[in-house]
Design a protein around this motif. Structure first.
Motif, PDB file in Angstrom:
ATOM      1  N   PRO A  44      35.242  34.722  31.529  1.00 52.67           N
ATOM      2  CA  PRO A  44      35.934  36.002  31.730  1.00 52.67           C
ATOM      3  C   PRO A  44      35.206  36.902  32.733  1.00 52.67           C
ATOM      4  O   PRO A  44      35.847  37.597  33.515  1.00 52.67           O
ATOM      5  CB  PRO A  44      35.926  36.607  30.319  1.00 52.67           C
ATOM      6  CG  PRO A  44      35.866  35.440  29.408  1.00 52.67           C
ATOM      7  CD  PRO A  44      35.065  34.390  30.116  1.00 52.67           C
ATOM      8  N   GLU A  45      33.885  36.864  32.706  1.00 56.43           N
ATOM      9  CA  GLU A  45      33.164  37.730  33.645  1.00 56.43           C
ATOM     10  C   GLU A  45      33.484  37.389  35.100  1.00 56.43           C
ATOM     11  O   GLU A  45      33.705  38.279  35.920  1.00 56.43           O
ATOM     12  CB  GLU A  45      31.656  37.639  33.419  1.00 56.43           C
ATOM     13  CG  GLU A  45      30.893  38.431  34.470  1.00 56.43           C
ATOM     14  CD  GLU A  45      29.472  38.780  34.090  1.00 56.43           C
ATOM     15  OE1 GLU A  45      29.015  38.390  33.013  1.00 56.43           O
ATOM     16  OE2 GLU A  45      28.830  39.463  34.900  1.00 56.43           O
ATOM     17  N   LYS A  46      33.533  36.082  35.420  1.00 53.44           N
ATOM     18  CA  LYS A  46      33.851  35.692  36.803  1.00 53.44           C
ATOM     19  C   LYS A  46      35.238  36.205  37.198  1.00 53.44           C
ATOM     20  O   LYS A  46      35.443  36.722  38.286  1.00 53.44           O
ATOM     21  CB  LYS A  46      33.855  34.166  36.932  1.00 53.44           C
ATOM     22  CG  LYS A  46      32.488  33.549  37.099  1.00 53.44           C
ATOM     23  CD  LYS A  46      32.656  32.057  37.399  1.00 53.44           C
ATOM     24  CE  LYS A  46      31.455  31.297  36.908  1.00 53.44           C
ATOM     25  NZ  LYS A  46      31.704  29.858  36.805  1.00 53.44           N
ATOM     26  N   VAL A  47      36.176  36.018  36.282  1.00 51.59           N
ATOM     27  CA  VAL A  47      37.554  36.427  36.564  1.00 51.59           C
ATOM     28  C   VAL A  47      37.620  37.946  36.700  1.00 51.59           C
ATOM     29  O   VAL A  47      38.255  38.482  37.616  1.00 51.59           O
ATOM     30  CB  VAL A  47      38.496  35.918  35.450  1.00 51.59           C
ATOM     31  CG1 VAL A  47      39.912  36.413  35.672  1.00 51.59           C
ATOM     32  CG2 VAL A  47      38.461  34.395  35.390  1.00 51.59           C
ATOM     33  N   TRP A  48      36.940  38.621  35.809  1.00 49.57           N
ATOM     34  CA  TRP A  48      36.921  40.092  35.838  1.00 49.57           C
ATOM     35  C   TRP A  48      36.337  40.591  37.163  1.00 49.57           C
ATOM     36  O   TRP A  48      36.862  41.531  37.765  1.00 49.57           O
ATOM     37  CB  TRP A  48      36.090  40.592  34.657  1.00 49.57           C
ATOM     38  CG  TRP A  48      35.872  42.072  34.616  1.00 49.57           C
ATOM     39  CD1 TRP A  48      36.795  43.026  34.290  1.00 49.57           C
ATOM     40  CD2 TRP A  48      34.654  42.770  34.914  1.00 49.57           C
ATOM     41  NE1 TRP A  48      36.220  44.270  34.356  1.00 49.57           N
ATOM     42  CE2 TRP A  48      34.916  44.147  34.734  1.00 49.57           C
ATOM     43  CE3 TRP A  48      33.374  42.369  35.302  1.00 49.57           C
ATOM     44  CZ2 TRP A  48      33.940  45.127  34.947  1.00 49.57           C
ATOM     45  CZ3 TRP A  48      32.391  43.332  35.498  1.00 49.57           C
ATOM     46  CH2 TRP A  48      32.680  44.698  35.319  1.00 49.57           C
ATOM     47  N   LYS A  49      35.276  39.931  37.617  1.00 48.79           N
ATOM     48  CA  LYS A  49      34.659  40.363  38.877  1.00 48.79           C
ATOM     49  C   LYS A  49      35.610  40.188  40.060  1.00 48.79           C
ATOM     50  O   LYS A  49      35.662  41.025  40.957  1.00 48.79           O
ATOM     51  CB  LYS A  49      33.349  39.612  39.117  1.00 48.79           C
ATOM     52  CG  LYS A  49      32.218  40.215  38.293  1.00 48.79           C
ATOM     53  CD  LYS A  49      30.852  39.687  38.679  1.00 48.79           C
ATOM     54  CE  LYS A  49      29.774  40.563  38.034  1.00 48.79           C
ATOM     55  NZ  LYS A  49      28.556  39.786  37.725  1.00 48.79           N
ATOM     56  N   VAL A  50      36.354  39.082  40.043  1.00 55.32           N
ATOM     57  CA  VAL A  50      37.341  38.858  41.103  1.00 55.32           C
ATOM     58  C   VAL A  50      38.371  39.986  41.083  1.00 55.32           C
ATOM     59  O   VAL A  50      38.707  40.573  42.118  1.00 55.32           O
ATOM     60  CB  VAL A  50      38.036  37.486  40.914  1.00 55.32           C
ATOM     61  CG1 VAL A  50      39.257  37.372  41.811  1.00 55.32           C
ATOM     62  CG2 VAL A  50      37.053  36.353  41.193  1.00 55.32           C
ATOM     63  N   ILE A  51      38.844  40.305  39.892  1.00 54.07           N
ATOM     64  CA  ILE A  51      39.862  41.360  39.760  1.00 54.07           C
ATOM     65  C   ILE A  51      39.286  42.705  40.217  1.00 54.07           C
ATOM     66  O   ILE A  51      39.923  43.444  40.974  1.00 54.07           O
ATOM     67  CB  ILE A  51      40.379  41.450  38.302  1.00 54.07           C
ATOM     68  CG1 ILE A  51      41.086  40.156  37.916  1.00 54.07           C
ATOM     69  CG2 ILE A  51      41.310  42.639  38.135  1.00 54.07           C
ATOM     70  CD1 ILE A  51      41.361  40.005  36.428  1.00 54.07           C
ATOM     71  N   GLN A  52      38.067  42.989  39.780  1.00 52.74           N
ATOM     72  CA  GLN A  52      37.404  44.237  40.162  1.00 52.74           C
ATOM     73  C   GLN A  52      37.314  44.382  41.672  1.00 52.74           C
ATOM     74  O   GLN A  52      37.658  45.401  42.245  1.00 52.74           O
ATOM     75  CB  GLN A  52      35.974  44.270  39.596  1.00 52.74           C
ATOM     76  CG  GLN A  52      35.905  44.484  38.114  1.00 52.74           C
ATOM     77  CD  GLN A  52      36.353  45.870  37.718  1.00 52.74           C
ATOM     78  OE1 GLN A  52      35.799  46.850  38.169  1.00 52.74           O
ATOM     79  NE2 GLN A  52      37.382  45.956  36.916  1.00 52.74           N
ATOM     80  N   GLU A  53      36.859  43.281  42.277  1.00 53.13           N
ATOM     81  CA  GLU A  53      36.669  43.276  43.723  1.00 53.13           C
ATOM     82  C   GLU A  53      37.988  43.519  44.440  1.00 53.13           C
ATOM     83  O   GLU A  53      38.099  44.348  45.326  1.00 53.13           O
ATOM     84  CB  GLU A  53      36.127  41.900  44.104  1.00 53.13           C
ATOM     85  CG  GLU A  53      35.477  41.799  45.459  1.00 53.13           C
ATOM     86  CD  GLU A  53      35.025  40.360  45.675  1.00 53.13           C
ATOM     87  OE1 GLU A  53      35.552  39.728  46.609  1.00 53.13           O
ATOM     88  OE2 GLU A  53      34.199  39.870  44.864  1.00 53.13           O
ATOM     89  N   LYS A  54      39.022  42.789  43.994  1.00 55.47           N
ATOM     90  CA  LYS A  54      40.307  42.877  44.685  1.00 55.47           C
ATOM     91  C   LYS A  54      40.990  44.221  44.398  1.00 55.47           C
ATOM     92  O   LYS A  54      41.567  44.809  45.290  1.00 55.47           O
ATOM     93  CB  LYS A  54      41.222  41.729  44.252  1.00 55.47           C
ATOM     94  CG  LYS A  54      40.633  40.357  44.501  1.00 55.47           C
ATOM     95  CD  LYS A  54      40.541  40.032  45.986  1.00 55.47           C
ATOM     96  CE  LYS A  54      39.950  38.641  46.174  1.00 55.47           C
ATOM     97  NZ  LYS A  54      39.867  38.241  47.573  1.00 55.47           N
ATOM     98  N   GLU A  55      40.917  44.660  43.165  1.00 52.64           N
ATOM     99  CA  GLU A  55      41.541  45.951  42.835  1.00 52.64           C
ATOM    100  C   GLU A  55      40.838  47.066  43.592  1.00 52.64           C
ATOM    101  O   GLU A  55      41.463  47.999  44.066  1.00 52.64           O
ATOM    102  CB  GLU A  55      41.465  46.210  41.327  1.00 52.64           C
ATOM    103  CG  GLU A  55      42.332  45.276  40.512  1.00 52.64           C
ATOM    104  CD  GLU A  55      43.697  45.858  40.190  1.00 52.64           C
ATOM    105  OE1 GLU A  55      43.781  47.050  39.909  1.00 52.64           O
ATOM    106  OE2 GLU A  55      44.685  45.099  40.239  1.00 52.64           O
ATOM    107  N   GLY A  56      39.502  46.933  43.698  1.00 55.14           N
ATOM    108  CA  GLY A  56      38.716  47.933  44.402  1.00 55.14           C
ATOM    109  C   GLY A  56      39.086  48.025  45.872  1.00 55.14           C
ATOM    110  O   GLY A  56      39.078  49.103  46.460  1.00 55.14           O
ATOM    111  N   ASN A  57      39.450  46.852  46.431  1.00 52.98           N
ATOM    112  CA  ASN A  57      39.791  46.822  47.853  1.00 52.98           C
ATOM    113  C   ASN A  57      41.184  47.340  48.161  1.00 52.98           C
ATOM    114  O   ASN A  57      41.515  47.589  49.310  1.00 52.98           O
ATOM    115  CB  ASN A  57      39.673  45.382  48.388  1.00 52.98           C
ATOM    116  CG  ASN A  57      38.225  44.935  48.432  1.00 52.98           C
ATOM    117  OD1 ASN A  57      37.322  45.761  48.346  1.00 52.98           O
ATOM    118  ND2 ASN A  57      38.011  43.647  48.551  1.00 52.98           N
ATOM    119  N   GLN A  58      41.990  47.432  47.105  1.00 55.73           N
ATOM    120  CA  GLN A  58      43.388  47.796  47.388  1.00 55.73           C
ATOM    121  C   GLN A  58      43.585  49.298  47.568  1.00 55.73           C
ATOM    122  O   GLN A  58      42.867  50.087  46.966  1.00 55.73           O
ATOM    123  CB  GLN A  58      44.286  47.291  46.263  1.00 55.73           C
ATOM    124  CG  GLN A  58      44.605  45.820  46.473  1.00 55.73           C
ATOM    125  CD  GLN A  58      45.398  45.229  45.323  1.00 55.73           C
ATOM    126  OE1 GLN A  58      45.771  45.916  44.397  1.00 55.73           O
ATOM    127  NE2 GLN A  58      45.650  43.950  45.401  1.00 55.73           N
TER     128      GLN A  58
END
Lengths: 782, 285
Positions: free
Chosen positions: A768-782
């Motif tokens: 879950p942490e890996k997936v969460w980090k991907v989401i964080q990164e992408k959401e942050g970039n949007q």
């Protein structure tokens, strides 16, 4: 009596095993038996300066202590059993105990023998090993670098093998309309059988005979290899695999530990038992996978696939295991086109030595990895050209009419109808509705994903000539003897070696139908080199397709002979005798008949046999298949990802497998369930992790996540049946399909869920942490 | 996975157990459920010379109410705690927590006292213990004393447990009757321990404002902690999604985040926030 093949007969084995009446290696207790433990290296790479054994030797319960030097000239190195040709294979000697250097945490350093199982552990703690630490290298890419420490002084760049198969004509990749590239890491995982490894050896000093009970998937291979290692005649060496708590490929390997136990019994003249501990298992037993796979898939904008180029860099660990060279080359590289009619393919595999526990076959062995890369890259290709992944698959499937079909790597797929299971799965899923639901959820900001894996795999090892040509040190044909007793009860011997698959039941079904007798009248003998003349064991989903076929043929021979006796007794020509449901009758003459058991009695008494006929009713058959078998199917995972935590909710798992003719739907489904758990386990939870010093940091089940039943929804399993023409049963193989298919299905589902962010890959396992980090990164970039 | 040699004795009473501890010269360990102790012994991380089995002492199974506190005898198993009518009535948070410990075998054998005295940083019960102002009841030859949970647990596997003493029970404060409680746990997929476990008790007054709120978090770091910043932020406010979300952002402020293969401090911090928010929403909205 109605036919039982194709029905869900309950497993004959279960009442015995579930009531604690199984007989595992650890249940074997012999008079005067001693206990062994192996002192293992705590360092990933070091010179052994000195081993202090005096204190251990002084322990009152200790009988003997051996180090690598003590074994010289008495026990040879344990060889690999797969010499893949044309790849410049370099096999370093693997001595049963390290002599002057340890190369992974878990490498055996000393063997302690005591008269008490508890005391032997106390004594082992008294052994002190002085090491001179050497730099260690853990990753395969790092190990190939110029400045990397060398594991074996004469093996340059730690490269064990460089293998190539297939060629793509110049210009095909370069001029393709679309090329999709991705690199996948299929991480190291543990097979994790519930019973760790075990061995009990008993040497008879009078006769010079040695008996070894061990938790093996292939006792005859163990006998063949260990006879050489120990310098003992195969005729004086019996290997028995008693009840076994799972293997998953991890018990194919012939290990140093088994040689040690046998050696100690011979040396001391008493029985010796060694039972591996759980945490020991994770450092000392072979692991699976650990391959970095770089893929390029070329095709047209309309979705037509034209060529695939794959590079596999495989981590073989510190030594070459029993099947170590074959997994990432032959098993992997010949199947890279999967279910698709891709005209050109090429695979380059590099096998690398590192300071880690050796890797070997694990459920599917190369085929899950191969399926993984093609099923993942096909999804990405579909995304690139804007097609639905199902549509793209259908467009490129090998067509039903094309079988037998030769793939670009030269394998001949025996039979197939790839759309059939896919369509059945789509129907079960209500696919169009599901995609609409996904659209709705996306609008609500939810991350839902649907992942497909439409796989084919190579099973039923195998045609001896082919297996020999690719360097495997085995015949891989199979053998069965059907012995009919005077009462009509039957004992069947077979050279495969079940360890949880339920062959006692399914093979009995085959015999019951052939002989027209109840299953209760049939007993099987497997896994004993003294009772079963020869056999090649259970792995590579070969048992039913090859061993089951041998059983079927041997039963035919019994019927053939019985029919002659029946004709003789009924005083008619053989052609006039019919055999149905256990009764020989004369065509057109009702009532004139003999039961199978009557003939069994006649044959064994031999009071009145046809002129020149040998007495008894027993037949043996050695079956050498002409080809492998190729089961296929469709697996689909539906997931929803929690945006806040990255947790993955596996909501549905639908699979339709075509494993040829299904002998027992209940056990077949059981095999699929277990396989899916191990495949999805790889995708979502499992992962063996070493730190840079080569210490295994995921070495207990507190850190290493084995999937649990509650992690799964109901697995919606179904079958289609496209018989194989390779064997009389029409059976393919079912043991590995679940694992082979499901890694990609689960990953494709999560990547599909994350595709809203443009994500093409997340490294497994998808914590879950890996997936969460991907989401964080992408959401942050949007 | 084989321990070193040890002796085994059974104690029939608390006094006898204390005497046996004294006799062992500091080399004795109390055996109740054994679910924390035996794995450590098998890994040879602890090597007691004698195990003093207290499972036959019936007095340690009592559950009794004393004023506004409920006292749970140390030998009650997690299973017993999860179904005991008095525990369910007065401190349902403890019953709910016990229900989520380990698996069914562990719940059938593991005990309240053993869990608390072992002080595993990732144990479930400390979250509830912090929230309900638990006191650990400790008996030695000089008598019984009560020690607040926050002063009892010093760190991972480290407690203020005096020598030659045994834990006889845990006393929990019964929260006001108008409150609701919950324990929300993020399971470690391998061990089953909480990566983060949030225990929350909260209620509102007649005006609809929060007049009681307690949040305890376990698993996230070396020791469990009270998320007092969250509590302070919420007290006196009318609960709403926005108010709870805002307050939950402070969930990790009062504890140190730990790290392992599965979860980094950064991720644990996020889990504290998300799970606190979800726990509070479930009882306040």
């Amino acid at each position: 009596m109605s036919k039982v093949v194709g029905t869900s007969v309950k497993r004959k084995e279960d009442s015995r095993l579930l009531t604690g009446n199984g007989r595992y290696s650890d249940d074997i207790v012999l008079p005067g038996m001693l206990h062994a433990t192996v002192v293992r290296s705590t360092s990933a790479h070091a010179k052994i300066k000195k081993i202090h054994v005096e204190e251990a030797l002084n322990h009152p319960n200790v009988v003997a202590v051996y180090t690598g030097k003590d074994l010289e000239g008495k026990v040879g190195p344990v060889p690999t059993s797969w010499y893949v040709p044309g790849c410049n294979l370099k096999e370093p000697p693997q001595y049963p105990l390290a002599i002057d250097r340890v190369r992974y945490v878990g490498d055996g350093v000393a063997l302690v023998i005591a008269d008490d199982r508890y005391a032997v552990k106390d004594a082992a703690e008294l052994i002190e090993v002085e090491y001179e630490e050497l730099p260690a290298v853990v990753g395969q890419k790092e190990a190939m670098k110029e400045d990397a420490p060398l594991l074996h002084d004469d093996i340059e760049n730690n490269i064990a093998l460089q293998w190539k198969a297939g060629e793509i004509p110049e210009g095909v990749m370069e001029n393709a309309e679309v090329v999709v590239k991705e690199s996948f890491y299929v991480q190291r995982v543990f097979p994790s059988p519930i019973e760790p490894r075990a061995a009990v050896a008993q040497y008879n000093p009078g006769s010079g005979e040695l008996t070894l009970w061990c938790s093996s998937q292939n006792p005859h291979i163990h006998r063949m290899v260990l006879a050489e290692v120990l310098g003992i005649s195969e005729a004086k060496f019996q290997v028995i695999a008693p009840d076994i708590g799972g293997g998953f490929g991890g018990k194919i390997g012939v290990y140093p530990d088994e040689a040690l136990v046998a050696f100690a019994s011979r040396e001391i003249g008493k029985p010796v038992k060694w039972i591996e501990e759980r945490s020991e298992h994770y450092t000392a037993a072979n692991a699976g996978r650990d391959e970095i796979i770089e893929v390029e898939l070329a095709g047209k904008k309309d979705g037509t696939l034209e060529a695939i180029h794959v590079k596999n860099t495989a981590n073989l660990g510190a030594y070459l295991s029993t099947m170590g060279a074959g997994v990432s080359t032959i098993d992997f590289g010949m199947m890279i086109t999967g279910t698709y009619d891709i005209p050109y393919a090429a695979c380059e595999t590099t096998g690398v030595y590192t300071n880690t526990t050796p890797t070997d076959a694990y459920r599917g062995a190369g085929k899950p990895e191969s399926t993984y890369q093609i099923e993942r890259i096909v999804d990405l290709f579909a995304r690139e050209v804007g097609m639905d992944p199902v549509e793209l698959r259908k467009k490129n499937f090998v067509k039903k009419e094309a079988f037998p079909y030769q793939n670009a790597q030269g394998l001949l797929y025996d039979s197939g109808d790839y759309e059939k299971p896919l369509n059945k799965a789509l129907e079960t899923l209500n696919y169009e509705e599901l995609r609409k639901e996904q659209e709705r959820k996306r609008k609500e900001g939810k991350l839902m994903g649907i992942g497909f894996s439409t796989y084919v795999e190579m099973c039923g090892f195998g045609p001896s000539e082919v297996v020999g040509a690719v360097g495997f040190q085995g015949g891989t044909w199979e053998n069965s003897t059907v012995r009919v007793h005077p009462s009509g009860k039957v004992t069947v011997f077979c050279g495969t070696s079940p360890h949880g698959q339920g062959h006692d039941t399914t093979f009995s079904q085959v015999v019951a139908d052939k002989l027209g007798i109840p299953i209760e009248d049939i007993e099987f003998v497997f896994s004993d080199t003294k009772s079963v003349s020869m056999g090649w064991g259970t792995y590579g989903s070969r048992s039913t397709a090859v061993g089951g076929a041998a059983v079927s043929f041997a039963a035919d021979r019994v019927v053939e002979k019985a029919k002659k006796i029946a004709a003789h007794e009924l005083e008619v020509a053989e052609e006039d005798v019919e055999f149905e449901n256990g009764t020989f009758s004369v065509k057109g003459v009702p009532g004139k008949e003999r039961a199978f058991k009557d003939i069994a009695h006649s044959a064994n008494m031999a009071w009145n046999l046809p002129e020149g006929m040998e007495p008894s009713l027993e037949a043996q058959y050695f079956f050498k298949p002409e080809n492998f078998v190729f089961p296929f199917g469709t697996h689909v995972a539906v997931v929803e990802v929690d945006k806040d935590t990255g947790e993955i909710d596996l909501q549905r798992y639908v699979c339709v497998d075509d494993v040829g003719t299904v002998i027992n739907p209940l056990t077949a489904e059981g095999q699929v369930h277990g396989g899916v758990a191990q495949g999805v386990g790889q995708a979502l939870w499992e992962g063996a992790v070493y730190n840079d010093n080569g210490q295994l940091v995921s070495g207990t089940l507190m850190d290493y996540t084995l999937p649990k039943a509650r992690f799964f929804p109901t697995i919606e399993s179904d079958f289609t049946e496209t018989p194989s023409p390779v064997n009389p049963l029409g059976a393919k193989g079912v043991g590995e399909v679940g694992t082979t298919a499901s890694i990609a299905a689960a990953m494709n589902a999560v990547v599909d869920a994350l595709s809203v962010y443009g994500v093409t890959d997340v490294e497994m396992p998808l914590t879950p942490e890996k997936v969460w980090k991907v989401i964080q990164e992408k959401e942050g970039n949007q | 996975m084989i321990p070193v040699t040890f002796d085994y004795v059974r104690a029939e009473s608390v006094n006898e157990a204390i005497q046996q501890l004294k006799d062992s010269d500091g080399e004795g360990k109390v055996l109740a459920g054994g679910h924390s102790l035996l794995p450590l012994m098998k890994m040879r991380l602890t090597e007691p010379q004698v195990l003093i089995d207290i499972t036959g002492i019936d007095a340690l199974k009592e559950v009794r109410k004393e004023g506004d506190r409920l006292i749970v005898g140390a030998l009650n198993t997690h299973r017993e705690v999860s179904i005991h009518p008095d525990i369910k009535e007065h401190i349902p948070l403890v019953a709910e927590t016990a229900r989520q410990i380990g698996d069914i075998q562990i719940r059938n054998k593991g005990t309240m006292g053993g869990n608390i005295v072992h002080a595993d940083s990732a144990a479930d019960l400390p979250a509830a213990a912090f929230v309900l102002d638990a006191e650990v009841l400790i008996t030695n030859e000089f008598g019984e004393q009560a020690m607040g949970i926050d002063s009892f647990i010093l760190g991972p596997l480290i407690t203020m447990m005096p020598e030659d003493s045994i834990v006889t029970g845990v006393s929990f404060q019964i929260p006001p009757t108008h409150t609701k409680s919950t324990y929300l746990k993020y399971f470690h997929p391998a061990s089953g321990y909480p990566v983060v476990g949030v225990a929350a008790v909260a209620g509102t007054d007649s005006n609809g404002n929060i007049d009681f709120v307690r949040v305890g978090i376990t698993g996230a770091g070396d020791v469990a902690f009270r998320a007092t910043s969250v509590e302070e932020e919420l007290l006196g406010k009318a609960p709403s999604e926005a108010v709870i979300k805002e307050a939950s952002k402070l969930a990790a402020d009062d504890g140190e985040m730990g790290s392992d293969l599965f979860a980094s401090p950064e991720y644990r911090e996020n889990l504290c926030k998300v799970y606190t928010e979800r726990a509070l929403k479930s009882i306040l909205l």
